[in-house]
Design an enzyme around this catalytic site. Structure first.
Site, short mmCIF file in Angstrom:
data_model
loop_
_atom_site.label_atom_id
_atom_site.label_comp_id
_atom_site.label_asym_id
_atom_site.label_seq_id
_atom_site.Cartn_x
_atom_site.Cartn_y
_atom_site.Cartn_z
N THR A 285 -21.83 -16.77 3.25
CA THR A 285 -21.87 -16.53 4.59
C THR A 285 -21.39 -18.41 5.09
O THR A 285 -21.79 -18.90 4.07
CB THR A 285 -22.87 -16.37 5.11
OG1 THR A 285 -23.01 -15.10 5.45
CG2 THR A 285 -22.89 -15.95 6.98
N PHE A 287 -21.05 -20.96 7.81
CA PHE A 287 -22.52 -21.79 8.68
C PHE A 287 -22.04 -23.29 9.88
O PHE A 287 -21.48 -23.50 8.99
CB PHE A 287 -23.70 -21.75 8.42
CG PHE A 287 -24.25 -20.52 7.54
CD1 PHE A 287 -25.30 -20.25 8.98
CD2 PHE A 287 -24.28 -20.00 6.70
CE1 PHE A 287 -26.25 -18.95 8.34
CE2 PHE A 287 -25.61 -19.05 6.47
CZ PHE A 287 -26.65 -18.36 7.43
#
Ligand code: PEP
Ligand code: MN
Length: 682
Positions: A285, A287
């Site tokens: 992921t 960010f």
């Protein structure tokens, strides 16, 4: 009986004492790593003071070469040692970057980080990763919504917010993109966090007792395959992963589980029932870290810039804007589009490029963009987390990347009307197709050498072969994992287990891998890790398989069927191209003729004939044509002389023991000799 007990006891003691020694060694390794890090940080300080460049590639390479030599002296596998030092070097590089950036923008020594979720959430883990090497102590402000985190920074209740923007499995997070557009905050950093979902349960639960699973919708999507295999289990969508963990802890019911991180299990006193339950092993992921004010990034650090723009609907509008970047030689690394909230007919484009806003080229490109776009906002410029692996030429004897070919036909064969194929023909595309896989370019002026065992047989076998072929100058690693064999009694391959070994060996030695995909239903799964998909000679006219690899984004190596004409080969290629995949290359591997002295007859003329009819790269496989290792070297040289774009050779550390195609496998020395001959006959 007593005697037996005594010996067992003695053996136990022996093992215990050996384990103690291993523990001591591990402690020393850790202490030394910490000491190394401290020194590296001091060096960073010196470089900063004396304005020296940060990354010293020649030093990195000489360091690795020394480690390889030392590894050999200690009888350690050089591939294993290189892998460890690659990690150590990359840690040291990022530490030095952080240190430099910390010195420039570091005023404050504390920061309040706003994040969506509670303790143990992935956002928190990502925040910890982001600040790990920065001289800043952080405290967390947990928020329930993404918009609350932005609000907290805008109103001074927090210094930065950390927001997930995209995941490699489930894609972009629309809500966060919209927030970025509407807030006034600046992006000051990015974090790529490796997500490892686990199934967590209470102390007395087990996989069989589970009746329901709590999970954040994104996490549920990312684990859909695992969840789909659980029988009679209800999935309950919940706020976020850590909240799911906290919830099931509070419930204390052994029939209820949650999807969350291992860290969450530790924090909430839960049990890990199963690790790594994500559909994809490599699940990251990304960010973004946002703050009230933009930062300036030291120009010695690789940086990235994010911007959002609208270009209107005129034909070519987006292309004209993007051309501003290519004119200045600035690589775009991401382009995402979202409908404009207030005007659903118009798209907003989110774009990331490698470059620093302080750089003149970037400023020129941005000026150009502003002249052409309807809306442009720079969201921020920040240190890039894509520390791209360096291309290292370690321990390489001849430099095969510079083997050239002698003659090559490029002329379209005007007289010959392509029959049964269109996209594959030179009439459709005059320029040669060049296929890029990692650092390798297939179809250009340099001859590409693909080498490795016929079949992957064990981790040791494929690692040894990989190390040797790489050292001799090959740039792509081959190995069959599924072996469609003429006889059902022959070795059929190790399947996905073999694929994992091949991938690992390729990674360890910096080579993309090619492996045969046996059936349409395996294409999607194999495409996840195989860099190139091979269609074997026996499958050249398996049209469902051809269409399926045509839907994959991986390059395809199409081998000529043993009784196929060149036009039939091109028509088979057309199936793949027609389904969307334009990265196809052809492999001449010998055909059936009346001649029985060789396993097949290498059709050398196929190379120039194909090159006159098609723009696709053509390679030669002398191993399957010859069937006999004595003939492989002369046939490989013939392929090179005929102008092939590549040569694929079977190489085995111990051909006498090979489980398939042993008689045609070169041993490691034979292969090194062949490489020397090919370089010599340039
Ligand atoms: C191979 O290259 O592994 C192979 C099986 O070759 P072919 O399909 O050409 O027989
Ligand atoms: Mn073979």
């Amino acid at each position: 009986m007593d005697e037996v007990n005594e010996t067992t006891e003695l053996a136990d003691q022996q093992i215990e004492s050996l384990r103690d020694n291993v523990d001591k060694i591990d402690d020393s390794i850790l202490q030394l790593l910490a000491e190394r890090r401290r020194l590296s940080s001091e060096i960073a300080g010196e470089k900063q003071r004396t304005h020296r460049p940060f990354r010293d590639e020649s030093r990195e390479n000489s360091l690795l070469t020394k480690r390889i030599e030392a590894a050999r002296q200690h009888d350690l596998d050089p591939g294993f040692v290189v892998r460890i030092w690659e990690q150590i070097i990359s840690d040291s590089v990022s530490l030095q970057h952080e240190r430099l950036q910390g010195l420039i923008n570091g005023g404050a020594s504390t920061a309040i980080v706003a994040l969506q979720g509670i303790e143990g959430s992935y956002s928190q883990l990502a925040a910890e990763q982001f600040f790990r090497d920065k001289p800043v102590d952080i405290s967390l402000l947990a928020c329930t919504k993404f918009s609350d985190t932005v609000d907290a920074v805008e109103h001074g209740r927090a210094d930065v917010a950390i927001l997930p923007v995209e995941n490699t499995t489930s894609g972009g997070i629309a809500e966060v993109y919209d927030l970025l557009l509407h807030s006034r905050l600046a992006v000051i950093g990015e974090v790529k966090y490796r997500v490892r979902h686990c199934l967590l349960g209470t102390a007395d639960s087990s996989l069989d007792t589970i009746k329901s699973v709590y999970g954040h919708p994104q996490a549920v999507t990312q684990c859909s395959e695992f969840l789909g295999d659980l029988q009679d289990v209800e999935v309950i969508f919940f706020g976020d992963t850590a909240m799911s963990g906290r919830r099931i802890k509070a419930m204390g019911d052994p029939a209820v589980a949650a999807i969350a991180s291992e860290e969450a299990a530790r924090r909430f006193g839960l049990q890990v029932l199963k690790r790594d339950i994500g559909n994809r092993k490599e699940n990251f992921t990304r960010f973004l870290v946002v703050a009230r004010d933009p930062i300036s990034v030291d120009e010695r650090i690789p940086s990235k810039t994010s911007l959002v723009l609208a270009v209107g609907n005129a034909p070519g509008a987006l292309m004209e804007v993007l051309a501003e970047f290519s004119t200045e030689g600035i690589p775009l690394v991401k382009l995402e589009s979202r409908p404009t909230v207030d005007n659903p007919w118009e798209e907003m484009f989110y774009l990331d490029f490698d470059g620093n806003v302080a750089d003149e080229r970037v400023q020129r490109a941005l000026d150009g963009v502003k002249r052409k776009a309807k809306f442009v906002r720079v969201l921020g410029c920040y240190p890039s987390q894509d520390l791209r692996p360096q291309r290292r030429n370690l321990d390489v004897a001849p430099d095969a990347s510079r083997i050239q070919v002698k003659s090559r036909s490029k002329e379209p064969e005007a007289a010959l009307k392509p029959s049964g194929y269109k996209i594959a023909s030179r009439v459709h595309k005059g320029d040669n197709t060049v296929i890029e896989v990692g650092d390798v370019k297939l179809g250009g002026d340099d001859l590409v050498v693909i080498a490795g065992p016929c079949a992957v047989e064990s981790f040791e076998q494929v690692m040894t072969a990989a190390a040797a072929v790489k050292a001799a100058g090959a740039t792509i690693l081959r190995g069959g994992c599924f072996k469609p064999r003429t006889s059902p009694y022959s070795f059929q391959g190790l399947g996905y287990e073999g694929l994992e070994m091949l991938v690992e060996a390729g990674r360890a030695h910096g080579m993309p891998i090619v492996t045969e995909v046996p059936a349409p239903e395996e294409v999607e799964k194999m495409s996840q890790t195989a860099d190139i998909l091979q269609i074997g000679a026996r499958n050249m006219q398996n049209f469902t398989l051809l269409s399926e690899v045509g839907r994959s984004a991986r390059p395809v190596m199409l081998k000529r069927g043993m009784s196929a004409s060149l036009d039939e080969l091109l028509q088979a290629a057309e199936y793949i191209l027609d389904a969307g995949n334009q990265q196809v290359f052809l492999c001449e591997r010998g055909i059936r003729t009346f001649e029985t002295s060789t396993r097949n007859t290498l059709d050398v003329a196929a190379v120039p004939v194909l090159q006159s009819r098609t723009h696709l790269p053509v390679i030669v496989d002398p191993s399957h044509a010859a069937g006999d290792r004595k003939l492989v070297t002369p046939l490989a040289l013939a392929g090179q002389a005929a102008g092939a774009h590549g040569i694929m050779v079977e190489v085995h550390p111990n051909p006498a023991e090979a489980l398939s195609d042993g008689p045609q496998a070169l041993d490691l020395d034979d292969f090194a000799n062949l490489m020397e001959l090919m370089v010599g006959s340039r």
